[in-house]
Design an enzyme around this catalytic site. Structure first.
Site, PDB file in Angstrom:
ATOM      1  N   ILE A   7       2.900   2.834  -8.542  1.00  0.00           N
ATOM      2  CA  ILE A   7       2.009   3.446  -7.563  1.00  0.00           C
ATOM      3  C   ILE A   7       1.900   2.483  -6.389  1.00  0.00           C
ATOM      4  O   ILE A   7       1.568   1.306  -6.575  1.00  0.00           O
ATOM      5  CB  ILE A   7       0.635   3.727  -8.190  1.00  0.00           C
ATOM      6  CG1 ILE A   7       0.798   4.723  -9.341  1.00  0.00           C
ATOM      7  CG2 ILE A   7      -0.339   4.241  -7.151  1.00  0.00           C
ATOM      8  CD1 ILE A   7      -0.411   4.877 -10.216  1.00  0.00           C
ATOM      9  N   ASN A   9      -0.122   1.727  -3.977  1.00  0.00           N
ATOM     10  CA  ASN A   9      -1.326   0.961  -3.636  1.00  0.00           C
ATOM     11  C   ASN A   9      -1.821   0.039  -4.741  1.00  0.00           C
ATOM     12  O   ASN A   9      -2.838  -0.623  -4.572  1.00  0.00           O
ATOM     13  CB  ASN A   9      -2.444   1.915  -3.211  1.00  0.00           C
ATOM     14  CG  ASN A   9      -2.130   2.590  -1.899  1.00  0.00           C
ATOM     15  OD1 ASN A   9      -1.441   2.028  -1.052  1.00  0.00           O
ATOM     16  ND2 ASN A   9      -2.599   3.806  -1.733  1.00  0.00           N
ATOM     17  N   CYS A  10      -1.136  -0.028  -5.837  1.00  0.00           N
ATOM     18  CA  CYS A  10      -1.508  -0.899  -6.948  1.00  0.00           C
ATOM     19  C   CYS A  10      -1.296  -2.365  -6.543  1.00  0.00           C
ATOM     20  O   CYS A  10      -0.251  -2.724  -5.991  1.00  0.00           O
ATOM     21  CB  CYS A  10      -0.654  -0.546  -8.158  1.00  0.00           C
ATOM     22  SG  CYS A  10      -0.751  -1.700  -9.530  1.00  0.00           S
ATOM     23  N   ASP A  11      -2.270  -3.213  -6.820  1.00  0.00           N
ATOM     24  CA  ASP A  11      -2.167  -4.625  -6.444  1.00  0.00           C
ATOM     25  C   ASP A  11      -0.990  -5.322  -7.119  1.00  0.00           C
ATOM     26  O   ASP A  11      -0.309  -6.143  -6.496  1.00  0.00           O
ATOM     27  CB  ASP A  11      -3.464  -5.369  -6.784  1.00  0.00           C
ATOM     28  CG  ASP A  11      -4.612  -4.980  -5.864  1.00  0.00           C
ATOM     29  OD1 ASP A  11      -4.343  -4.485  -4.743  1.00  0.00           O
ATOM     30  OD2 ASP A  11      -5.777  -5.165  -6.260  1.00  0.00           O
ATOM     31  N   LYS A  14       2.134  -4.397  -5.352  1.00  0.00           N
ATOM     32  CA  LYS A  14       2.254  -5.120  -4.081  1.00  0.00           C
ATOM     33  C   LYS A  14       2.816  -6.518  -4.309  1.00  0.00           C
ATOM     34  O   LYS A  14       3.650  -6.995  -3.530  1.00  0.00           O
ATOM     35  CB  LYS A  14       0.902  -5.184  -3.379  1.00  0.00           C
ATOM     36  CG  LYS A  14       0.449  -3.842  -2.850  1.00  0.00           C
ATOM     37  CD  LYS A  14      -0.926  -3.931  -2.220  1.00  0.00           C
ATOM     38  CE  LYS A  14      -1.410  -2.554  -1.787  1.00  0.00           C
ATOM     39  NZ  LYS A  14      -2.763  -2.603  -1.231  1.00  0.00           N
TER      40      LYS A  14
END
Length: 114
Positions: A7, A9-11, A14
């Site tokens: 996903i 936007n998952c940290d 990233k």
């Protein structure tokens, strides 16, 4: 080239993207939220790694499941849930050749992805 699933936007995703970019590793990103999950791939991941490894039991999606669903989890149930709720899949999930890697670990990436 490798495929990275997760996903956007998952940290943790990233971190993985940043590491891959810094080390100039080419990849193709598959966003579960936008593209869903392929049943064949989900079944293959569970067969290769076991549902206990592929399902993220730390996430809010897992915690929201009923106790009955959690207590009766099996490989086939896990695949069905992965298709319905892709947020259950541990991130990132990386496929390089026939190998599947879960989570982000810079040291492990350096040994296996470069």
């Amino acid at each position: 080239m490798l495929n990275i699933y997760g996903i956007k936007n998952c940290d943790t995703m990233k971190k993985a993207f940043r590491w891959l970019d810094e080390h100039q590793v080419e990849y193709q990103f598959h966003d579960y939220k936008k593209e869903g999950v392929n049943a064949e791939l989900a079944a293959a991941w569970v067969a290769k790694l076991g549902w206990e490894a592929v399902i993220n039991k730390r996430g809010t999606t897992w915690r929201k499941l009923t106790d009955d669903v959690k207590d009766n989890m099996s490989e086939s149930n896990a695949v069905t849930l992965m298709l319905e709720q892709p947020s259950l899949i541990k991130r990132p999930l990386i496929v390089k050749n026939e190998e599947v890697y879960l989570g982000f670990n810079a040291e492990h990436y350096a040994q296996t992805l470069i």
